[in-house]
Design a protein around this motif. Structure first.
Motif, PDB file in Angstrom:
ATOM      1  N   ILE A  70       0.322  10.975  -2.808  1.00 22.32           N
ATOM      2  CA  ILE A  70      -0.352  11.714  -1.789  1.00 22.32           C
ATOM      3  C   ILE A  70      -0.046  10.670  -0.587  1.00 22.32           C
ATOM      4  CG2 ILE A  70      -2.122  12.939  -2.828  1.00 22.32           C
ATOM      5  CD1 ILE A  70      -4.063  10.538  -1.867  1.00 22.32           C
ATOM      6  N   SER A  71      -0.153  11.120   0.763  1.00 22.31           N
ATOM      7  CA  SER A  71      -0.026  10.176   1.829  1.00 22.31           C
ATOM      8  C   SER A  71      -1.104   9.037   2.206  1.00 22.31           C
ATOM      9  CB  SER A  71       0.086  11.181   3.221  1.00 22.31           C
ATOM     10  OG  SER A  71      -1.301  11.329   3.629  1.00 22.31           O
ATOM     11  N   LEU A  72      -0.577   7.929   2.872  1.00 23.40           N
ATOM     12  CA  LEU A  72      -1.497   7.103   3.162  1.00 23.40           C
ATOM     13  C   LEU A  72      -2.731   7.342   4.099  1.00 23.40           C
ATOM     14  CD1 LEU A  72      -2.026   3.982   2.776  1.00 23.40           C
ATOM     15  CD2 LEU A  72      -0.355   3.690   4.662  1.00 23.40           C
ATOM     16  N   SER A  73      -2.535   8.176   4.853  1.00 19.80           N
ATOM     17  CA  SER A  73      -3.512   8.670   5.623  1.00 19.80           C
ATOM     18  C   SER A  73      -4.663   9.460   4.743  1.00 19.80           C
ATOM     19  CB  SER A  73      -3.173   9.745   6.747  1.00 19.80           C
ATOM     20  OG  SER A  73      -2.461  10.995   6.351  1.00 19.80           O
ATOM     21  N   GLU A 130       0.812  -1.131   0.036  1.00 15.64           N
ATOM     22  CA  GLU A 130       0.060  -0.123   0.058  1.00 15.64           C
ATOM     23  C   GLU A 130       0.810   1.119   0.063  1.00 15.64           C
ATOM     24  OE1 GLU A 130      -3.928   0.996   0.136  1.00 15.64           O
ATOM     25  OE2 GLU A 130      -3.720   0.204   2.064  1.00 15.64           O
ATOM     26  N   HIS A 131       2.057   1.443   0.921  1.00 12.13           N
ATOM     27  CA  HIS A 131       2.790   2.502   0.725  1.00 12.13           C
ATOM     28  C   HIS A 131       3.480   2.624  -0.526  1.00 12.13           C
ATOM     29  CE1 HIS A 131       2.408   2.437   5.341  1.00 12.13           C
ATOM     30  NE2 HIS A 131       3.112   3.729   4.939  1.00 12.13           N
ATOM     31  N   ALA A 132       3.868   1.489  -1.134  1.00 17.08           N
ATOM     32  CA  ALA A 132       4.436   1.607  -2.542  1.00 17.08           C
ATOM     33  C   ALA A 132       3.584   2.258  -3.730  1.00 17.08           C
ATOM     34  CB  ALA A 132       4.926   0.349  -3.101  1.00 17.08           C
ATOM     35  N   ILE A 133       2.231   1.763  -3.652  1.00 21.63           N
ATOM     36  CA  ILE A 133       1.074   2.495  -4.565  1.00 21.63           C
ATOM     37  C   ILE A 133       0.585   3.726  -4.138  1.00 21.63           C
ATOM     38  CG2 ILE A 133      -1.461   1.944  -5.044  1.00 21.63           C
ATOM     39  CD1 ILE A 133       0.530  -0.090  -6.176  1.00 21.63           C
ATOM     40  N   VAL A 134       0.569   4.051  -2.872  1.00 26.30           N
ATOM     41  CA  VAL A 134       0.286   5.486  -2.588  1.00 26.30           C
ATOM     42  C   VAL A 134       1.411   6.518  -3.033  1.00 26.30           C
ATOM     43  CG1 VAL A 134       0.017   6.951  -0.571  1.00 26.30           C
ATOM     44  CG2 VAL A 134      -1.245   4.799  -0.766  1.00 26.30           C
ATOM     45  N   ARG A 135       2.650   6.271  -2.727  1.00 30.97           N
ATOM     46  CA  ARG A 135       3.915   6.843  -3.111  1.00 30.97           C
ATOM     47  C   ARG A 135       3.696   7.310  -4.708  1.00 30.97           C
ATOM     48  NH1 ARG A 135       7.091   3.946   0.258  1.00 30.97           N
ATOM     49  NH2 ARG A 135       7.626   2.360  -1.325  1.00 30.97           N
ATOM     50  N   GLU A 136       3.145   6.317  -5.386  1.00 32.31           N
ATOM     51  CA  GLU A 136       3.143   6.456  -7.051  1.00 32.31           C
ATOM     52  C   GLU A 136       2.080   7.589  -7.174  1.00 32.31           C
ATOM     53  OE1 GLU A 136       2.339   2.791  -8.862  1.00 32.31           O
ATOM     54  OE2 GLU A 136       4.197   1.992  -8.205  1.00 32.31           O
ATOM     55  N   GLN A 137       1.021   7.588  -6.374  1.00 28.12           N
ATOM     56  CA  GLN A 137       0.054   8.573  -6.523  1.00 28.12           C
ATOM     57  C   GLN A 137       0.453   9.706  -6.003  1.00 28.12           C
ATOM     58  OE1 GLN A 137      -2.923   6.063  -4.565  1.00 28.12           O
ATOM     59  NE2 GLN A 137      -3.580   5.258  -6.518  1.00 28.12           N
ATOM     60  N   THR A 147      -6.953  16.277  13.800  1.00 29.91           N
ATOM     61  CA  THR A 147      -6.147  15.572  12.737  1.00 29.91           C
ATOM     62  C   THR A 147      -6.763  15.399  11.429  1.00 29.91           C
ATOM     63  OG1 THR A 147      -4.951  14.321  14.615  1.00 29.91           O
ATOM     64  CG2 THR A 147      -4.762  13.376  12.223  1.00 29.91           C
ATOM     65  N   LEU A 148      -8.169  15.313  11.474  1.00 32.82           N
ATOM     66  CA  LEU A 148      -8.943  15.105  10.163  1.00 32.82           C
ATOM     67  C   LEU A 148      -8.940  16.621   9.645  1.00 32.82           C
ATOM     68  CD1 LEU A 148     -10.568  13.478   8.070  1.00 32.82           C
ATOM     69  CD2 LEU A 148     -12.615  14.044   9.591  1.00 32.82           C
ATOM     70  N   THR A 149      -9.101  17.375  10.459  1.00 34.06           N
ATOM     71  CA  THR A 149      -9.396  18.769   9.918  1.00 34.06           C
ATOM     72  C   THR A 149      -8.123  19.426   9.017  1.00 34.06           C
ATOM     73  OG1 THR A 149     -10.690  19.566  11.809  1.00 34.06           O
ATOM     74  CG2 THR A 149      -9.457  21.499  10.375  1.00 34.06           C
ATOM     75  N   VAL A 150      -6.993  18.829   9.501  1.00 33.56           N
ATOM     76  CA  VAL A 150      -5.501  19.101   8.770  1.00 33.56           C
ATOM     77  C   VAL A 150      -5.745  18.284   7.604  1.00 33.56           C
ATOM     78  CG1 VAL A 150      -3.000  19.091   8.908  1.00 33.56           C
ATOM     79  CG2 VAL A 150      -4.447  19.695  10.787  1.00 33.56           C
ATOM     80  N   GLN A 151      -6.027  16.944   7.623  1.00 33.51           N
ATOM     81  CA  GLN A 151      -6.047  16.114   6.265  1.00 33.51           C
ATOM     82  C   GLN A 151      -6.955  16.692   5.385  1.00 33.51           C
ATOM     83  OE1 GLN A 151      -6.823  12.068   7.080  1.00 33.51           O
ATOM     84  NE2 GLN A 151      -5.204  12.137   8.748  1.00 33.51           N
ATOM     85  N   VAL A 152      -8.186  17.162   5.823  1.00 31.78           N
ATOM     86  CA  VAL A 152      -9.220  17.672   4.698  1.00 31.78           C
ATOM     87  C   VAL A 152      -8.874  18.974   4.077  1.00 31.78           C
ATOM     88  CG1 VAL A 152     -11.493  18.747   4.683  1.00 31.78           C
ATOM     89  CG2 VAL A 152     -11.133  16.332   5.917  1.00 31.78           C
ATOM     90  N   GLU A 153      -8.301  19.754   4.778  1.00 26.17           N
ATOM     91  CA  GLU A 153      -7.593  21.121   4.373  1.00 26.17           C
ATOM     92  C   GLU A 153      -6.839  20.775   3.228  1.00 26.17           C
ATOM     93  OE1 GLU A 153      -8.301  24.229   4.901  1.00 26.17           O
ATOM     94  OE2 GLU A 153      -9.736  23.674   6.553  1.00 26.17           O
ATOM     95  N   LYS A 154      -5.800  19.867   3.325  1.00 24.25           N
ATOM     96  CA  LYS A 154      -4.794  19.501   2.327  1.00 24.25           C
ATOM     97  C   LYS A 154      -5.468  18.756   1.480  1.00 24.25           C
ATOM     98  CE  LYS A 154      -0.828  19.100   5.382  1.00 24.25           C
ATOM     99  NZ  LYS A 154       0.337  18.188   6.094  1.00 24.25           N
ATOM    100  N   LEU A 155      -6.429  18.032   1.517  1.00 24.21           N
ATOM    101  CA  LEU A 155      -7.223  17.331   0.350  1.00 24.21           C
ATOM    102  C   LEU A 155      -8.289  18.273  -0.303  1.00 24.21           C
ATOM    103  CD1 LEU A 155      -8.327  13.924   2.217  1.00 24.21           C
ATOM    104  CD2 LEU A 155      -6.619  14.256   0.312  1.00 24.21           C
ATOM    105  N   VAL A 156      -8.627  19.211   0.381  1.00 25.72           N
ATOM    106  CA  VAL A 156      -9.503  20.357  -0.248  1.00 25.72           C
ATOM    107  C   VAL A 156      -8.422  21.051  -1.455  1.00 25.72           C
ATOM    108  CG1 VAL A 156     -10.651  22.658  -0.108  1.00 25.72           C
ATOM    109  CG2 VAL A 156     -11.290  20.470   1.334  1.00 25.72           C
ATOM    110  N   ALA A 157      -7.395  21.566  -0.600  1.00 25.01           N
ATOM    111  CA  ALA A 157      -6.163  22.150  -1.447  1.00 25.01           C
ATOM    112  C   ALA A 157      -5.701  21.477  -2.764  1.00 25.01           C
ATOM    113  CB  ALA A 157      -5.255  22.671  -0.608  1.00 25.01           C
ATOM    114  N   ALA A 158      -5.678  20.045  -2.638  1.00 28.51           N
ATOM    115  CA  ALA A 158      -5.560  19.361  -3.863  1.00 28.51           C
ATOM    116  C   ALA A 158      -6.562  19.027  -4.769  1.00 28.51           C
ATOM    117  CB  ALA A 158      -4.830  18.010  -3.222  1.00 28.51           C
ATOM    118  N   GLY A 159      -7.752  19.417  -4.581  1.00 34.82           N
ATOM    119  CA  GLY A 159      -8.863  19.460  -5.213  1.00 34.82           C
ATOM    120  C   GLY A 159      -9.630  17.976  -5.263  1.00 34.82           C
ATOM    121  N   LEU A 160      -9.174  17.431  -4.062  1.00 41.56           N
ATOM    122  CA  LEU A 160      -9.927  15.847  -3.870  1.00 41.56           C
ATOM    123  C   LEU A 160     -11.151  15.887  -3.383  1.00 41.56           C
ATOM    124  CD1 LEU A 160      -6.340  14.140  -3.599  1.00 41.56           C
ATOM    125  CD2 LEU A 160      -7.787  14.318  -5.473  1.00 41.56           C
TER     126      LEU A 160
END
Length: 141
Positions: free
Chosen positions: A34-37, A25-32, A66-79
């Motif tokens: 973004i972080s595993l979380s 999973e870490h290898a797959i995510v690295r290719e994408q 913790t989720l708020t920080v993750q969501v902020e990054k995901l919003v900024a990434a357009g995901l």
């Protein structure tokens, strides 16, 4: 084989499987890129649909802070996008954008391919037994 040997063998096999799956999973995510979380957040939204932050935090096992920080990054990434909550104007829901849905689907497809590869030599009956074992084990979490 006695019960202690069986338990020890099961313990080792579960830990080894977890480590191998986690490494894959870490290898797959690295290719994408973004972080595993972040992928786990996308997976929860992809499987369950848009939800309130508190519900999402509980699904993925993190605090709302913790989720708020993750969501902020995901919003900024357009995901991920924030959506109005029709039943409670004080809260918002978060859901996948089209780009987030595409990334979720690609990751899900990789999981399906891995599952097919790992169980290619299993009969339908063996796959059914394996499924029932995983379902029973998952109920304990």
């Amino acid at each position: 084989m006695n019960s202690h040997d069986t338990e020890s063998g099961l313990n080792h096999a579960i830990v080894e499987f977890y480590e191998k799956l986690s490494s894959w999973e870490h290898a797959i995510v690295r290719e994408q890129g973004i972080s595993l979380s972040h992928v786990h957040t996308l997976e929860a939204l992809g499987f369950h649909g848009a939800m309130r932050m508190k519900e999402l935090a509980e699904k993925i096992g993190v605090t709302t802070g913790t989720l708020t920080v993750q969501v902020e990054k995901l919003v900024a990434a357009g995901l991920v996008e924030r959506l109005p909550n029709e039943t409670d104007r004080r809260s918002v829901r978060v859901g996948l954008t089209a780009q987030g849905q595409t990334l979720f689907q690609a990751h899900s497809d990789q999981h399906h391919a891995l599952t097919a590869e790992l169980t290619a030599d299993f009969s339908e009956q063996e796959r059914g037994v394996l499924l029932s074992f995983f379902e029973r084990m998952n109920r304990h979490f």
